[in-house]
Enzyme design. Structure first.
Site, short mmCIF file in Angstrom:
data_model
loop_
_atom_site.label_atom_id
_atom_site.label_comp_id
_atom_site.label_asym_id
_atom_site.label_seq_id
_atom_site.Cartn_x
_atom_site.Cartn_y
_atom_site.Cartn_z
N SER A 154 0.90 -1.37 0.16
CA SER A 154 -0.14 -0.07 0.52
C SER A 154 0.54 1.24 -0.11
O SER A 154 1.55 1.18 -1.03
CB SER A 154 -0.86 -0.13 1.31
OG SER A 154 -1.87 0.43 1.46
N ASP A 219 -10.16 -4.81 -4.03
CA ASP A 219 -10.46 -3.98 -3.09
C ASP A 219 -10.82 -2.34 -3.21
O ASP A 219 -10.35 -1.66 -4.05
CB ASP A 219 -8.63 -3.41 -3.42
CG ASP A 219 -7.46 -2.98 -2.10
OD1 ASP A 219 -7.87 -2.12 -1.49
OD2 ASP A 219 -6.73 -3.04 -2.18
N HIS A 248 -8.24 -5.01 0.46
CA HIS A 248 -6.98 -4.34 1.30
C HIS A 248 -6.06 -4.89 2.27
O HIS A 248 -5.01 -4.54 1.43
CB HIS A 248 -6.88 -3.20 1.18
CG HIS A 248 -5.99 -2.31 1.44
ND1 HIS A 248 -5.14 -1.79 0.04
CD2 HIS A 248 -5.95 -0.95 2.16
CE1 HIS A 248 -4.12 -0.74 -0.23
NE2 HIS A 248 -4.60 -0.82 1.11
#
Length: 411
Positions: A154, A219, A248
């Site tokens: 991320s 996600d 996610h």
């Protein structure tokens, strides 16, 4: 102004756990230990030499906490940059599993302002953080870039690609739910703004090692399209892993995650400099062949209805003009080409330049010794210049008693 926008963006981009899930203590022997805030458990345990807890000073003056996990059977080291809203106290169990299952050494660290690290989080502080941790790996553990794989999850894809773009001999990169940029997570934009952070969309182009992209199709924080585009823009993309139904923060629970990641690690272990160069050259040749002769600047007839010839030949990129007024033009693969810009696959005799016949736009031989055969009946049959190229219909000069005649034959 840019610095002000960067600090403003940082307030919306970073969410360190508050309070931190661990704190550091110094043991009687001078070594550091981490104590969990929830269970009061200490790691590493007494006598456990497989985990080192360190504090690394960055060039921006902050001190970042880092955990180094050893695997005696490891050949490669994984430098893990975690995602937002997490710190090392929450990730230590995952680190142990990755160390064992992937058979790697692993270094994880907290960004400035996260966990036991000092300072406040910002884009440029995370860049300084990962640079300091990489320097620690070099000096304290003897890890070179040839034996290092960078892993970014991320927000962690930002510092990961920042460092990867600076290391030309890096072994590999893993982008786990990576982002194109900070602003692109919030809205679909195609331009760079002064308030944007982590411009991965530009830095991915500078990475010279294999890149594995892992992303969940469901996600809802960072859209799957971010990972897909990063994979397509990589110079040396590895087979991606699109986890169907993955979100996610839960990709680690899917069996395909550890299985695909293990295969990537194994491939990187077996990769040598010679094999990497061979693979790169094969990829370059494959891309060139897929483009065909359309990747070269070929001269073409001046026709308002047919601005450029279309590539329609699988072997040599024969260009066929689709314009009715020039029907049959460029119908032969053995065609003349411009001096100085011809495709290597064409046998250019350097005797053609441009069509000069106002009636049929056929090509006239300007320098060829057999130019008379091209001029004699130029408008009678278009592309009589093929006599000079050795293909199609050609005209040969025959002399009978001092009188020159033109005869047709099949070349």
């Amino acid at each position: 102004m840019g610095c002000m926008f960067s600090h403003l963006a940082a307030k919306f981009a970073f969410f360190p756990p508050s309070p931190p899930t661990y704190h550091l203590t110094k043991n009687p022997d001078g070594k550091l230990s981490a104590v969990s805030a929830s269970s009061s458990s200490t790691f590493p345990a007494a006598g456990d030499s497989s985990i080192d807890v360190r504090v690394v000073k960055t060039r921006r003056g902050n001190k970042v906490a880092a955990f180094y996990l050893r695997n005696p059977n490891a050949r490669l080291t994984l430098l893990y940059s975690h995602g937002n809203a997490a710190d090392l106290g929450q990730l230590v169990d995952l680190f142990v599993q990755l160390k064992v299952n992937l058979r790697v050494n692993l270094m994880g660290y907290d960004y400035s302002g996260y966990g036991a690290s000092t300072g406040k989080p910002s884009e440029y502080d995370t860049y300084a953080d990962i640079e300091a941790v990489y320097e620690c790996l070099q000096t304290e553990y003897g890890v070179g870039q040839e034996d290092l794989i960078l892993y970014g999850q991320s927000v962690g894809s930002g510092p990961t690609l920042h460092l990867a773009s600076k290391l030309p001999r890096l072994r590999g990169v893993v982008l786990h739910s990576g982002i194109l940029s900070g602003l692109r997570v919030l809205c679909h934009v195609k331009f760079k703004f002064c308030c944007d952070i982590y411009s991965n969309v530009n830095k991915i182009k500078k990475v010279k090692c294999p890149v594995l992209v892992i992303h969940g199709t469901e996600d809802d924080v960072v859209n799957w399209l971010h990972g897909n585009r990063l994979w397509k823009m990589a110079k040396e993309p590895y087979e991606p892993l699109w986890i169907k139904g993955g979100g996610h923060c839960n990709l680690e629970i899917y069996p395909d995650y550890i299985r695909h990641l293990y295969r990537f690690i194994q491939d990187m272990e077996n990769t040598t400099t010679k094999s990497r160069l061979k693979k790169i050259w094969q990829e370059i040749r494959r891309r060139d062949e897929s483009k065909g002769c359309c990747s070269f600047k070929l001269c073409r007839p001046k026709c308002p209805s047919c601005p450029k010839p279309s590539c329609d030949c699988g072997e040599c990129g024969c260009c066929k003009c689709e314009c009715p007024s020039l029907k049959g033009c460029f119908s032969c693969c053995k065609k003349p080409s411009c001096v100085g810009c011809c495709c290597p696959k064409f046998k250019c005799c350097n005797c053609f330049w441009k069509p000069t016949c106002p009636k049929c736009s056929c090509w006239k031989c300007l320098k060829c010794s057999e130019s008379e055969c091209c001029r004699s009946s130029c408008c009678a049959g278009c592309f009589s210049w093929l006599c000079c190229c050795g293909g199609g219909k050609r005209k040969e000069l025959k002399t009978r008693g001092g009188e020159t005649t033109v005869a047709k034959s099949e070349g």
